[in-house]
Design an enzyme around this catalytic site. Sequence first.
Site, short mmCIF file in Angstrom:
data_model
loop_
_atom_site.label_atom_id
_atom_site.label_comp_id
_atom_site.label_asym_id
_atom_site.label_seq_id
_atom_site.Cartn_x
_atom_site.Cartn_y
_atom_site.Cartn_z
N TYR A 26 6.40 11.25 -2.26
CA TYR A 26 5.36 11.28 -1.24
C TYR A 26 5.68 10.29 -0.13
O TYR A 26 6.41 9.31 -0.32
CB TYR A 26 3.97 10.98 -1.84
CG TYR A 26 3.74 9.56 -2.31
CD1 TYR A 26 3.26 8.58 -1.44
CD2 TYR A 26 3.98 9.19 -3.64
CE1 TYR A 26 3.02 7.28 -1.87
CE2 TYR A 26 3.74 7.90 -4.08
CZ TYR A 26 3.27 6.94 -3.19
OH TYR A 26 3.04 5.66 -3.62
N CYS A 27 5.14 10.58 1.05
CA CYS A 27 5.18 9.65 2.18
C CYS A 27 3.74 9.44 2.64
O CYS A 27 2.82 9.55 1.84
CB CYS A 27 6.10 10.15 3.30
SG CYS A 27 5.63 11.73 4.03
N TRP A 28 3.53 9.14 3.92
CA TRP A 28 2.18 8.84 4.37
C TRP A 28 1.29 10.07 4.40
O TRP A 28 0.19 10.10 3.83
CB TRP A 28 2.22 8.16 5.73
CG TRP A 28 0.90 8.06 6.45
CD1 TRP A 28 0.62 8.49 7.71
CD2 TRP A 28 -0.34 7.51 5.96
NE1 TRP A 28 -0.69 8.24 8.03
CE2 TRP A 28 -1.31 7.63 6.97
CE3 TRP A 28 -0.70 6.92 4.75
CZ2 TRP A 28 -2.61 7.19 6.81
CZ3 TRP A 28 -2.02 6.48 4.58
CH2 TRP A 28 -2.96 6.62 5.61
#
Length: 347
Positions: free
Chosen positions: A96-98
């Site tokens: 995941y990222c932001w």
Amino acid sequence: MSGMGEDHSTSIEQLRQLRGPLIDVRSPSEFDKGHWPGAVNLPLFSDDERAAIGTSYKQDGRLKAIHLGLRVTGPKMAALAEQLDQYRGTEQLRLYCWRGGMRSASMAWLAQQIDLNPLLLEGGYKAYRHWAQSRFDQEWPLRIMGGRTGTGKTDLLLALQNKGVAVLDLEGLANHRGSSFGGLGLPAQPSTEHYENLLAEVLDQHRQQGARSIWLEAESIQVGRCRIPKSLFDQMQTAPVLEIQRSLEERVDQLVEVYGQQGAEGLAEATNRISRRLGPQRTQQALEAIEKQDWATACRATLDYYDRCYDHELARCPDRNSIDLTGQTATVAAETLVKAKLVELSA
């Protein structure tokens, strides 16, 4: 690369059902501020690189920022692939990222090139934060462990936890004992954001296990620099209280055991921080005792202040029971509470 995430992304509830490495590809400072507990940070960009790309996006537009991002990531693709390769043969790889955008999709593309099959968190860490914060709006079967300073509430809660009682350790998760002296000898505290994430995970675990009651210690809304979510704190304020009582001698002995090894300098600094509330006479008495390493006298000098604060708060709790556990170790006291049916084991 960014389109790849659309075919391999899934919701947080689905992703939570899976086991396997959880990789946060955001920058180190983003990760430090707060992350999904248990995640490992494998940043696509450093803090400086992320800042530069963000500036490019604002000043020059999306395409220029993408080109800058490609120039930054190009030289480190091989190193990133080697780091991803260590998860080969594990259970489901999750990324995941932001916001579940280009950073996680790009890392997922790289993982696919070395025959890994990652899943992406739809909505990214932003979706996780929404999930975590929504936990505190739910109704929880809270039970409060109260008692004056030095009654060993934390040790008792941990002993109850070892017996199968559902416990939310507010101080343990905050790395702080909740007073001016509370941070002595403990690791650095998490940010309030990450503290919320940790609390949400424990609460959800108790929900999954069908806990009929969840025990936690009476606290002010601030545990060191960590702040208890207001909606959870509001529920704490109306929850039934079990007040633990012990003799003054036991309480002093407990405090000496906890704080006597923390060093005179740290104890003196903590005493000075509450000097206005202690008053000049008790402050001086405590400081002189600390200088002489007379830990018991130092504790007694501060206990009156903390007892008055506690008694004031307790007066607001009409739904409370009390039990005197003087002479009982935490383990024996936990057995006493279970046998007396003052606490119940998790379902």
